[in-house]
Design an enzyme around this catalytic site. Structure first.
Site, PDB file in Angstrom:
ATOM      1  N   GLY A 110      -5.163  12.331  -7.292  1.00 46.82           N
ATOM      2  CA  GLY A 110      -4.115  12.348  -6.280  1.00 46.82           C
ATOM      3  C   GLY A 110      -3.733  13.755  -5.855  1.00 46.82           C
ATOM      4  O   GLY A 110      -3.043  13.950  -4.861  1.00 46.82           O
ATOM      5  N   SER A 139     -10.614  10.833  -7.642  1.00 46.80           N
ATOM      6  CA  SER A 139      -9.928   9.537  -7.602  1.00 46.80           C
ATOM      7  C   SER A 139     -10.849   8.398  -8.007  1.00 46.80           C
ATOM      8  O   SER A 139     -12.069   8.558  -8.123  1.00 46.80           O
ATOM      9  CB  SER A 139      -9.414   9.286  -6.183  1.00 46.80           C
ATOM     10  OG  SER A 139     -10.501   8.914  -5.355  1.00 46.80           O
ATOM     11  N   CYS A 140     -10.253   7.243  -8.170  1.00 44.84           N
ATOM     12  CA  CYS A 140     -11.013   6.036  -8.556  1.00 44.84           C
ATOM     13  C   CYS A 140     -12.101   5.725  -7.532  1.00 44.84           C
ATOM     14  O   CYS A 140     -13.245   5.424  -7.901  1.00 44.84           O
ATOM     15  CB  CYS A 140     -10.066   4.860  -8.704  1.00 44.84           C
ATOM     16  SG  CYS A 140      -8.835   4.730  -7.385  1.00 44.84           S
ATOM     17  N   ASN A 141     -11.775   5.803  -6.241  1.00 39.82           N
ATOM     18  CA  ASN A 141     -12.784   5.496  -5.218  1.00 39.82           C
ATOM     19  C   ASN A 141     -13.887   6.550  -5.200  1.00 39.82           C
ATOM     20  O   ASN A 141     -15.074   6.220  -5.107  1.00 39.82           O
ATOM     21  CB  ASN A 141     -12.122   5.426  -3.837  1.00 39.82           C
ATOM     22  CG  ASN A 141     -11.400   4.115  -3.632  1.00 39.82           C
ATOM     23  OD1 ASN A 141     -11.994   3.043  -3.784  1.00 39.82           O
ATOM     24  ND2 ASN A 141     -10.118   4.163  -3.299  1.00 39.82           N
ATOM     25  N   HIS A 220     -10.527  -2.291  -6.068  1.00 37.12           N
ATOM     26  CA  HIS A 220     -11.018  -1.906  -4.747  1.00 37.12           C
ATOM     27  C   HIS A 220     -12.390  -2.541  -4.547  1.00 37.12           C
ATOM     28  O   HIS A 220     -13.160  -2.690  -5.505  1.00 37.12           O
ATOM     29  CB  HIS A 220     -11.231  -0.394  -4.638  1.00 37.12           C
ATOM     30  CG  HIS A 220     -10.028   0.461  -4.887  1.00 37.12           C
ATOM     31  ND1 HIS A 220      -8.874   0.389  -4.124  1.00 37.12           N
ATOM     32  CD2 HIS A 220      -9.800   1.447  -5.780  1.00 37.12           C
ATOM     33  CE1 HIS A 220      -8.002   1.307  -4.555  1.00 37.12           C
ATOM     34  NE2 HIS A 220      -8.542   1.945  -5.561  1.00 37.12           N
TER      35      HIS A 220
HETATM   36  P1  NAD Z   1       1.953   6.257 -12.300  1.00 38.24           P
HETATM   37  O1  NAD Z   1       3.116   6.343 -11.386  1.00 38.24           O
HETATM   38  O2  NAD Z   1       1.535   4.924 -12.787  1.00 38.24           O
HETATM   39  O3  NAD Z   1       2.207   7.153 -13.580  1.00 38.24           O
HETATM   40  C1  NAD Z   1       2.712   8.443 -13.503  1.00 38.24           C
HETATM   41  C2  NAD Z   1       3.646   8.671 -14.683  1.00 38.24           C
HETATM   42  O4  NAD Z   1       4.121  10.014 -14.653  1.00 38.24           O
HETATM   43  C3  NAD Z   1       4.887   7.763 -14.625  1.00 38.24           C
HETATM   44  O5  NAD Z   1       5.107   7.245 -15.918  1.00 38.24           O
HETATM   45  C4  NAD Z   1       6.007   8.722 -14.203  1.00 38.24           C
HETATM   46  O6  NAD Z   1       7.258   8.334 -14.733  1.00 38.24           O
HETATM   47  C5  NAD Z   1       5.528  10.001 -14.841  1.00 38.24           C
HETATM   48  N1  NAD Z   1       6.095  11.223 -14.258  1.00 38.24           N
HETATM   49  C6  NAD Z   1       6.684  11.408 -13.057  1.00 38.24           C
HETATM   50  N2  NAD Z   1       7.072  12.695 -12.923  1.00 38.24           N
HETATM   51  C7  NAD Z   1       6.714  13.337 -14.053  1.00 38.24           C
HETATM   52  C8  NAD Z   1       6.852  14.662 -14.544  1.00 38.24           C
HETATM   53  N3  NAD Z   1       7.427  15.621 -13.804  1.00 38.24           N
HETATM   54  N4  NAD Z   1       6.379  14.950 -15.771  1.00 38.24           N
HETATM   55  C9  NAD Z   1       5.795  14.020 -16.540  1.00 38.24           C
HETATM   56  N5  NAD Z   1       5.642  12.724 -16.144  1.00 38.24           N
HETATM   57  C10 NAD Z   1       6.097  12.402 -14.916  1.00 38.24           C
HETATM   58  O7  NAD Z   1       0.767   6.997 -11.562  1.00 38.24           O
HETATM   59  P2  NAD Z   1      -0.778   6.781 -11.809  1.00 38.24           P
HETATM   60  O8  NAD Z   1      -1.233   5.617 -11.016  1.00 38.24           O
HETATM   61  O9  NAD Z   1      -1.043   6.785 -13.271  1.00 38.24           O
HETATM   62  O10 NAD Z   1      -1.373   8.060 -11.106  1.00 38.24           O
HETATM   63  C11 NAD Z   1      -1.434   9.294 -11.762  1.00 38.24           C
HETATM   64  C12 NAD Z   1      -2.473  10.159 -11.083  1.00 38.24           C
HETATM   65  O11 NAD Z   1      -3.734   9.500 -11.213  1.00 38.24           O
HETATM   66  C13 NAD Z   1      -2.286  10.389  -9.580  1.00 38.24           C
HETATM   67  O12 NAD Z   1      -2.824  11.641  -9.231  1.00 38.24           O
HETATM   68  C14 NAD Z   1      -3.124   9.300  -8.968  1.00 38.24           C
HETATM   69  O13 NAD Z   1      -3.540   9.602  -7.646  1.00 38.24           O
HETATM   70  C15 NAD Z   1      -4.294   9.291  -9.917  1.00 38.24           C
HETATM   71  N6  NAD Z   1      -5.052   8.039  -9.941  1.00 38.24           N
HETATM   72  C16 NAD Z   1      -4.406   6.852  -9.902  1.00 38.24           C
HETATM   73  C17 NAD Z   1      -5.158   5.693  -9.889  1.00 38.24           C
HETATM   74  C18 NAD Z   1      -4.515   4.348  -9.789  1.00 38.24           C
HETATM   75  O14 NAD Z   1      -5.079   3.476  -9.164  1.00 38.24           O
HETATM   76  N7  NAD Z   1      -3.380   4.098 -10.364  1.00 38.24           N
HETATM   77  C19 NAD Z   1      -6.555   5.747  -9.959  1.00 38.24           C
HETATM   78  C20 NAD Z   1      -7.171   6.985 -10.075  1.00 38.24           C
HETATM   79  C21 NAD Z   1      -6.414   8.139 -10.049  1.00 38.24           C
END
Ligand code: NAD
Length: 355
Positions: A110, A139-141, A220
């Site tokens: 992200g 990213s996942c995609n 996806h």
């Molecule tokens: P998420 O919202 O599920 O988890 C993020 C976590 O970080 C939450 O628990 C949140 O409370 C916490 N957080 C927020 N601010 C914070 C801070 N300042 N310090 C520490 N923790 C904090 O998000 P996610 O889906 O796990 O995504 C995380 C990253 O992974 C992003 O960059 C996203 O683009 C990437 N990503 C997500 C996916 C998906 O489909 N979920 C897939 C691949 C990559």
């Protein structure tokens, strides 16, 4: 032992934490939460040391009855690497904190590519991590596309790839995301950002992507069309992709017709959280018209980047060769889905680590 901290314990962070804890060459030192909620409770129940992500919130956790070992600053003092799994954009804000503690960092997809020295996918760019102080696991995609375009490019040469991505509207726990009852071009402009992101891993592959959002949460779906430089044969492409350890060829006749059945199958065979770490390619969709290859694949957005983060840690901190790291990760997670319907009943054996 590589001492690892996970900053951000959400969808990706909790899975990365479990995967790190499963590695014999890594120690999960702790995970952070911003507030004392059910995720924090789950981390403690799993036996992980919990740290407050925001320094002055330690008391909030204590008041809620959840003991914390310290704050993020304390965690950064005792780890060799931090895996930032915070929401998009927060990783970049955290970068100066990691740098101030002189801790190498791994960011997620992200974030903009510029957040780290190099973008990472174990299949497409493991060696690019050499000498880097920070990595971004794409990213996942992008992970799902890199895993199939890399072998196709190596074997046939990719003249042009065109991919339509039908993206899940949100993860299962994201009640505030959508769409609710629509299929939305997102973005409505073409190409979407995914093609350029693939080029951070495979710079020479010509790929255009178009993306939509659908009201589903499980996975996806990618409709892939690749014009190859050499004329392929569908059976040979099936063999090529079947030999990839992070690609699952869904065999005809197994009755898996979509993401629901895929997740059901993963749960039935004992995958934690029903996670599918592999790309899932419908074997019967692999079709060839001249030099044009077509296929459908699904990627589980919550899971496919998880083994990549484990390999990214080794690539960043050790001189472990790619094949050895991938084999170790795969073996520790019991990756390499193989249906008993595959290969006429001769399912592949799990890969053995070279250690
Ligand atoms: P998420 O919202 O599920 O988890 C993020 C976590 O970080 C939450 O628990 C949140 O409370 C916490 N957080 C927020 N601010 C914070 C801070 N300042 N310090 C520490 N923790 C904090 O998000 P996610 O889906 O796990 O995504 C995380 C990253 O992974 C992003 O960059 C996203 O683009 C990437 N990503 C997500 C996916 C998906 O489909 N979920 C897939 C691949 C990559």
């Amino acid at each position: 032992m590589i001492r690892v901290g996970v900053n951000g314990y959400g969808t990706i962070g909790k899975r990365v934490a479990d995967a790190v804890a499963a590695q014999s060459d890594m120690e999960l030192v702790g995970v952070t939460k911003t507030s004392p909620n059910y995720g924090a409770e789950a981390a403690i129940r799993r036996g992980y040391d919990l740290y407050a992500a925001i320094d002055d919130r330690v008391n909030e956790f204590e008041s809620a009855g959840l003991g914390v070992t310290g704050s993020l600053a304390d965690l950064l003092e005792v780890v060799d690497v931090v895996v930032d799994c915070c929401p998009s954009g927060i990783g970049e804000r955290n970068r100066p904190i990691y740098e101030a503690h002189d801790v190498p960092a791994i960011y997620q997809g992200g974030e903009d590519a510029e957040v780290a020295d190099a973008s990472f996918n174990a299949r497409g760019s493991y060696e690019a991590a050499r000498g880097a102080d920070s990595l971004r696991v794409v990213s996942c995609n992008t992970t799902g596309l890199s895993r199939i375009l890399a072998p196709l490019d190596e074997t046939y040469g990719v003249e042009k790839a065109r991919v339509t991505l039908v993206r899940r509207g949100g993860d299962p726990s994201e009640t505030d995301r959508g769409p609710i009852n629509d299929v939305v071009p997102d973005p409505a402009t073409v190409p979407s950002h995914h093609g350029p992101d693939v080029n951070t891993i495979l710079p020479d592959v010509d790929v255009d992507t178009a993306a939509l959002k659908a009201p589903v949460t499980a996975m996806h779906t990618h409709s892939v069309n690749v014009t190859l430089e050499a004329e392929p044969n569908a059976a040979a492409v099936r063999d090529l992709l079947g030999d990839e350890s992070r690609v699952f060829l869904i065999p005809e006749g197994v009755g898996i017709d979509g993401a629901g059945a895929l997740k059901d199958y993963a749960g039935d065979i004992g995958r934690p959280r029903g996670d599918v770490w592999e790309n899932c390619v419908w074997e019967e969709s692999i079709s060839v018209e001249g030099r044009d290859l077509y296929l459908f694949q699904n990627v589980h957005q919550e899971a496919d980047v998880v083994p990549e983060n484990v390999d990214a840690i080794r690539a960043l901190l050790t001189d472990t060769p790619r094949a050895e790291s991938v084999a170790r990760t795969n073996e520790s997670l019991e990756m390499g889905l193989d249906s008993l319907f595959s290969d006429g009943g001769d399912a592949r054996s799990p890969l053995t680590a070279d250690d």
